[in-house]
Design an enzyme around this catalytic site. Structure first.
Site, PDB file in Angstrom:
ATOM      1  N   HIS A   1       0.879  -1.163   0.000  1.00 17.79           N
ATOM      2  CA  HIS A   1       0.000   0.000   0.000  1.00 17.79           C
ATOM      3  C   HIS A   1       0.925   1.224   0.000  1.00 17.79           C
ATOM      4  O   HIS A   1       2.039   1.153   0.538  1.00 17.79           O
ATOM      5  CB  HIS A   1      -0.832   0.083   1.277  1.00 17.79           C
ATOM      6  CG  HIS A   1      -1.707  -1.095   1.543  1.00 17.79           C
ATOM      7  ND1 HIS A   1      -1.273  -2.214   2.196  1.00 17.79           N
ATOM      8  CD2 HIS A   1      -3.021  -1.304   1.258  1.00 17.79           C
ATOM      9  CE1 HIS A   1      -2.275  -3.076   2.311  1.00 17.79           C
ATOM     10  NE2 HIS A   1      -3.341  -2.558   1.735  1.00 17.79           N
TER      11      HIS A   1
ATOM     12  N   ASP B   1       2.518   1.820   3.302  1.00 17.47           N
ATOM     13  CA  ASP B   1       3.436   0.829   3.862  1.00 17.47           C
ATOM     14  C   ASP B   1       4.869   1.307   3.646  1.00 17.47           C
ATOM     15  O   ASP B   1       5.787   0.927   4.372  1.00 17.47           O
ATOM     16  CB  ASP B   1       3.314  -0.537   3.153  1.00 17.47           C
ATOM     17  CG  ASP B   1       1.948  -1.163   3.335  1.00 17.47           C
ATOM     18  OD1 ASP B   1       1.258  -0.827   4.316  1.00 17.47           O
ATOM     19  OD2 ASP B   1       1.562  -1.989   2.475  1.00 17.47           O
TER      20      ASP B   1
ATOM     21  N   MET C   1       2.481  -5.795  -7.661  1.00 21.06           N
ATOM     22  CA  MET C   1       1.161  -5.239  -7.336  1.00 21.06           C
ATOM     23  C   MET C   1       1.290  -4.085  -6.350  1.00 21.06           C
ATOM     24  O   MET C   1       2.116  -4.120  -5.448  1.00 21.06           O
ATOM     25  CB  MET C   1       0.292  -6.359  -6.740  1.00 21.06           C
ATOM     26  CG  MET C   1      -1.093  -5.958  -6.288  1.00 21.06           C
ATOM     27  SD  MET C   1      -1.174  -5.285  -4.610  1.00 21.06           S
ATOM     28  CE  MET C   1      -1.774  -6.692  -3.696  1.00 21.06           C
TER      29      MET C   1
ATOM     30  N   GLU D   1     -11.100  -6.569  -4.799  1.00 24.26           N
ATOM     31  CA  GLU D   1     -11.020  -7.615  -3.773  1.00 24.26           C
ATOM     32  C   GLU D   1     -12.268  -7.636  -2.895  1.00 24.26           C
ATOM     33  O   GLU D   1     -12.482  -6.732  -2.103  1.00 24.26           O
ATOM     34  CB  GLU D   1      -9.775  -7.360  -2.923  1.00 24.26           C
ATOM     35  CG  GLU D   1      -9.577  -8.395  -1.837  1.00 24.26           C
ATOM     36  CD  GLU D   1      -8.284  -8.162  -1.052  1.00 24.26           C
ATOM     37  OE1 GLU D   1      -7.332  -7.587  -1.617  1.00 24.26           O
ATOM     38  OE2 GLU D   1      -8.243  -8.533   0.117  1.00 24.26           O
TER      39      GLU D   1
ATOM     40  N   LYS E   1     -14.807  -8.719   0.167  1.00 16.77           N
ATOM     41  CA  LYS E   1     -14.746  -9.165   1.572  1.00 16.77           C
ATOM     42  C   LYS E   1     -16.122  -8.893   2.177  1.00 16.77           C
ATOM     43  O   LYS E   1     -16.691  -7.832   1.919  1.00 16.77           O
ATOM     44  CB  LYS E   1     -13.658  -8.402   2.316  1.00 16.77           C
ATOM     45  CG  LYS E   1     -13.418  -8.910   3.733  1.00 16.77           C
ATOM     46  CD  LYS E   1     -12.263  -8.189   4.411  1.00 16.77           C
ATOM     47  CE  LYS E   1     -11.987  -8.783   5.772  1.00 16.77           C
ATOM     48  NZ  LYS E   1     -10.899  -8.108   6.494  1.00 16.77           N
TER      49      LYS E   1
ATOM     50  N   GLU F   1      -9.623 -13.581  -1.973  1.00 21.27           N
ATOM     51  CA  GLU F   1      -8.769 -13.935  -0.826  1.00 21.27           C
ATOM     52  C   GLU F   1      -9.375 -15.105  -0.054  1.00 21.27           C
ATOM     53  O   GLU F   1     -10.551 -15.072   0.314  1.00 21.27           O
ATOM     54  CB  GLU F   1      -8.596 -12.723   0.095  1.00 21.27           C
ATOM     55  CG  GLU F   1      -7.833 -13.087   1.356  1.00 21.27           C
ATOM     56  CD  GLU F   1      -7.360 -11.911   2.181  1.00 21.27           C
ATOM     57  OE1 GLU F   1      -7.004 -10.866   1.580  1.00 21.27           O
ATOM     58  OE2 GLU F   1      -7.339 -12.027   3.412  1.00 21.27           O
TER      59      GLU F   1
ATOM     60  N   HIS G   1     -11.388 -14.399   3.120  1.00 18.79           N
ATOM     61  CA  HIS G   1     -12.617 -13.616   3.021  1.00 18.79           C
ATOM     62  C   HIS G   1     -13.838 -14.493   2.721  1.00 18.79           C
ATOM     63  O   HIS G   1     -14.896 -14.306   3.316  1.00 18.79           O
ATOM     64  CB  HIS G   1     -12.463 -12.529   1.955  1.00 18.79           C
ATOM     65  CG  HIS G   1     -11.441 -11.509   2.316  1.00 18.79           C
ATOM     66  ND1 HIS G   1     -11.093 -10.462   1.502  1.00 18.79           N
ATOM     67  CD2 HIS G   1     -10.666 -11.361   3.423  1.00 18.79           C
ATOM     68  CE1 HIS G   1     -10.157  -9.728   2.090  1.00 18.79           C
ATOM     69  NE2 HIS G   1      -9.879 -10.262   3.249  1.00 18.79           N
TER      70      HIS G   1
ATOM     71  N   ASP H   1      -6.305 -14.228   8.857  1.00 16.37           N
ATOM     72  CA  ASP H   1      -5.097 -14.116   8.014  1.00 16.37           C
ATOM     73  C   ASP H   1      -4.006 -15.102   8.425  1.00 16.37           C
ATOM     74  O   ASP H   1      -2.839 -14.729   8.574  1.00 16.37           O
ATOM     75  CB  ASP H   1      -4.536 -12.690   8.063  1.00 16.37           C
ATOM     76  CG  ASP H   1      -5.271 -11.751   7.122  1.00 16.37           C
ATOM     77  OD1 ASP H   1      -5.987 -12.225   6.231  1.00 16.37           O
ATOM     78  OD2 ASP H   1      -5.117 -10.513   7.282  1.00 16.37           O
TER      79      ASP H   1
HETATM   80  C1  XYL Z   1      -7.420  -7.090   4.324  1.00 15.40           C
HETATM   81  C2  XYL Z   1      -7.115  -7.131   2.844  1.00 15.40           C
HETATM   82  C3  XYL Z   1      -5.968  -6.234   2.431  1.00 15.40           C
HETATM   83  C4  XYL Z   1      -5.874  -6.136   0.935  1.00 15.40           C
HETATM   84  C5  XYL Z   1      -5.054  -5.021   0.443  1.00 15.40           C
HETATM   85  O1  XYL Z   1      -8.417  -7.999   4.659  1.00 15.40           O
HETATM   86  O2  XYL Z   1      -6.846  -8.447   2.460  1.00 15.40           O
HETATM   87  O3  XYL Z   1      -4.777  -6.685   3.005  1.00 15.40           O
HETATM   88  O4  XYL Z   1      -5.412  -7.327   0.385  1.00 15.40           O
HETATM   89  O5  XYL Z   1      -5.563  -3.815   0.837  1.00 15.40           O
END
Ligand code: XYL
Length: 386
Positions: free
Chosen positions: A53, A56, A87, A180, A182, A216, A219, A256
């Protein structure tokens, strides 16, 4: 064996191995690691690249001079260690300005600031060589639907992405964008919660060919969904632009976990799917070491993610070469050339023939497909006794 090579295309976010163990209930348990140090360590472990990001790497309040110095140093470190940045993405969730959304804030000033911050972050990503740009709308959602902004939010999000796609083109950046999904966390309900809703939304964008999905593992698993099924649908749509690998217990907060830490069988089917599909993008680990760990644990975590992927890739090869498994698979499928011909490509003649055809319904219902045996063979393969 199972030693990662850059050709395996394993990547980590700076925010992943760099996570300090902070959670909503507790302070950091580890000191921060600098970006150049992370690059050096990941290169030693055999990774291909790092993702980031904007913040970061560059603090949100850095001046232009400081920003340029940080970027120069980082580029130097990447070059020294042979790592790439495939990325980049924007932090549109940490700063209080985004507490009620970024592109979907009800405040037009926040929406404009989010666009500005993303364009600057796209500039940064391009300078570092990134070709994929991820959008994770962490704060794009609501707790209070009395706000009445649901339809507006979808429109604002669309306008922003259309704008940014044009920006990328006007600058010659050539980004491909990966959205992405979630379901929740940090918002009570995040917009576009699943791969399917993202795919539906992408089709409404002006240049939809530039947009794909960044699914992901955690998620979908949080929501009790089957991640491998989601990825299959994304691949079928030609939209797998990036992938975030980690692990997660179903129905929990966003854990995670290290890839393969929890749902080893699902991880196996995912790796098999990715490898069989010919997906050639990065295998990105968006996970972090447990809060209990010190720095030694962080690198054990990173090594573990890559090693487990490679072991599962090898298991996928064994699966394909195992005669008993292949025989079970063959027995599972029943092919019928004539019927396949009849059911593909409508003609009134085919419809008439099919309607008149006699089927032995009872026999169809009596057939045992052998899935118990196939699954047991798979489990035994994974347990290492085959
Ligand atoms: C958090 C997300 C982030 C994205 C990037 O749940 O996975 O880490 O991958 O912003």
């Amino acid at each position: 064996m199972y030693q990662p090579q850059p050709s395996d295309k394993f990547t980590f976010g700076l925010w992943t191995v760099g996570a300090t163990g902070r959670d909503p209930f507790g302070e950091p348990t580890r000191p921060p690691l600098s970006a150049p140090y992370i690059v050096e360590k990941l290169a030693q472990l055999g990774a291909y690249g790092v993702n980031l990001h904007d913040n970061d790497l560059v603090p949100i309040d850095a001046g232009a001079g400081e920003r340029d110095r940080i970027v120069r140093e980082f580029q130097q470190t990447l070059g020294d260690h042979g790592l790439v940045v495939p990325m980049a993405t924007t932090n549109l969730f940490t700063d209080p300005a985004f507490k009620d959304g970024a592109f979907t804030s009800a405040d037009a000033r926040v929406r404009a600031y989010a666009l500005q911050k993303t364009m600057r972050s796209m500039d940064l990503g391009h300078e570092l060589g990134a070709q994929t740009y991820v959008f994770w709308g962490g704060r794009e959602g609501t707790e209070v639907d009395a706000s009445g902004k649901l339809l507006d939010s979808i429109g604002w999000f669309r306008d922003s992405l259309n704008f940014l796609a044009e920006y990328s083109q006007s600058q010659g950046y050539g980004y491909r964008f990966a959205l992405e999904p979630k379901p929740n966390e940090p918002r009570g309900d995040i917009f576009f919660p699943t791969a399917g809703s993202m795919l539906g939304f992408i089709a409404t964008l002006d240049q939809s060919e530039l947009f794909g999905v960044n699914p992901e593992f955690a998620h979908d698993t949080m929501a009790g969904l089957n991640f491998t099924h989601a990825v299959a649908q994304i691949i079928d749509a030609g939209k797998l632009f990036h992938v975030d690998l980690n692990d997660q217990k179903m129905g929990r907060f966003d854990q995670d976990l290290r890839f393969g830490a929890e749902n080893i069988k699902s991880a196996f089917f995912l790796v098999k799917l990715l490898e069989d599909s010919g997906y050639d993008g990065p295998r990105h680990f968006d996970a972090h070491a447990l809060r209990t760990e010190d720095e030694v644990g962080v690198w054990a975590f990173a090594r573990g993610c890559m090693r487990t992927y490679l072991i599962l890739k090898d298991k996928a090869r064994q699966f394909d070469e195992d005669p008993e498994i292949q025989a079970a698979l063959q027995a599972y499928r029943v092919e019928d050339k004539e019927l396949s011909e009849l059911t593909r490509g409508f003609t009134p003649e085919k419809a008439r023939t099919l309607k008149e055809r006699a089927f032995d319904r009872v026999a169809l219902g009596q057939r045992g497909p052998g899935l118990e045996q196939l699954d047991q063979l798979t489990v035994e393969l994974l347990l290492g006794v085959r």
